[in-house]
Motif scaffolding. Sequence first.
Motif, PDB file in Angstrom:
ATOM      1  N   GLU A  22       0.802  -1.346   0.080  1.00 32.70           N
ATOM      2  CA  GLU A  22       0.182  -0.069  -0.011  1.00 32.70           C
ATOM      3  C   GLU A  22       0.960   1.042   0.030  1.00 32.70           C
ATOM      4  O   GLU A  22       0.562   2.371  -0.799  1.00 32.70           O
ATOM      5  N   GLU A  23       1.876   1.277   0.729  1.00 34.80           N
ATOM      6  CA  GLU A  23       2.639   2.278   1.040  1.00 34.80           C
ATOM      7  C   GLU A  23       3.530   2.693  -0.041  1.00 34.80           C
ATOM      8  O   GLU A  23       3.643   3.811  -0.680  1.00 34.80           O
ATOM      9  N   LYS A  24       4.354   1.667  -0.805  1.00 34.83           N
ATOM     10  CA  LYS A  24       5.199   1.737  -1.878  1.00 34.83           C
ATOM     11  C   LYS A  24       4.430   2.134  -3.167  1.00 34.83           C
ATOM     12  O   LYS A  24       4.805   3.047  -3.727  1.00 34.83           O
ATOM     13  N   TYR A  25       3.222   1.637  -3.175  1.00 32.97           N
ATOM     14  CA  TYR A  25       2.741   1.752  -4.838  1.00 32.97           C
ATOM     15  C   TYR A  25       1.286   2.508  -4.605  1.00 32.97           C
ATOM     16  O   TYR A  25       0.606   2.959  -5.731  1.00 32.97           O
ATOM     17  N   SER A  26       0.992   3.154  -3.471  1.00 32.61           N
ATOM     18  CA  SER A  26      -0.106   4.123  -3.266  1.00 32.61           C
ATOM     19  C   SER A  26      -1.208   3.503  -3.647  1.00 32.61           C
ATOM     20  O   SER A  26      -2.387   3.943  -4.183  1.00 32.61           O
TER      21      SER A  26
END
Length: 194
Positions: A22-26
Motif C-alpha cells: 500500500e505504502e510503496k505503490y499508493s
Amino acid sequence: MLNIVLFGPPGSGKGTQAKFLEEKYSTPQISTGDLFRFNLKNETELGKLAQSYMGKGQLVPDEVTTNMLVDHLDNNPNEHGYIFDGYPRTTAQAQELDKILAEKYNDDVTVTLALVVEDEILVERLLERGKTSGRADDVDVNIIRDRIKEYYEKTAIVAEHFKAQGKWVEIDGVGSIEDITNKLYAAIDAANVK
C-alpha cells in the motif's frame, strides 16, 4: 493502474505485506473481511442481505460480495489501483473482477501474488498469533488446519483462472519480512512493465 490480487493461506503474512505494498505503490488494500464487517456494522442494505444468509448458516452468494466490492470502489476511487485481499475466492468472482476492472477503468489485474508457506509453519504462526490476537480461530489447531485446507480447496480453482492469463506468481512466504517484501516488489515491478 496497478491492480494486485493477493493470495495466501491464514498466517502467510498477507496482512503484513499488504501494508508495505500500500505504502510503496499508493494502492489501498481492499479486504473482503473488512467490507463485510463495515456493511454488517453499518447495517447497509448489502449488510442486511448478507446477514440474512449468514443467519441461516448459508454462504453469502458471490453476487452480494461483488456488489459490496463495487460499492466500495465507487465510494473510494483511487487512480493508482488497488490490492484485492480475499477477493476473488471463486472463479465466478475472478471473472467478475476482470469485468469490473475492464468496465470501470478500462484496465485489468496486473498480477496475482500467492504467498506460499508450508502448513506446519502456518500452524505455528497462527498459534503464536493466537496468544495475543484474541481470535478464537487462532488457538485451536483443528480449526487452524480446517481453515488452511479450505483455503487450498477454494484457491486452487481461482489460481487456474489467473495462471491461464499468465498473471499468477508464487512467492516463498518464509524468511525475513524484508526479504519477502522485496520478492513481492520484484514480482510487481516485473509484471507492471509488461
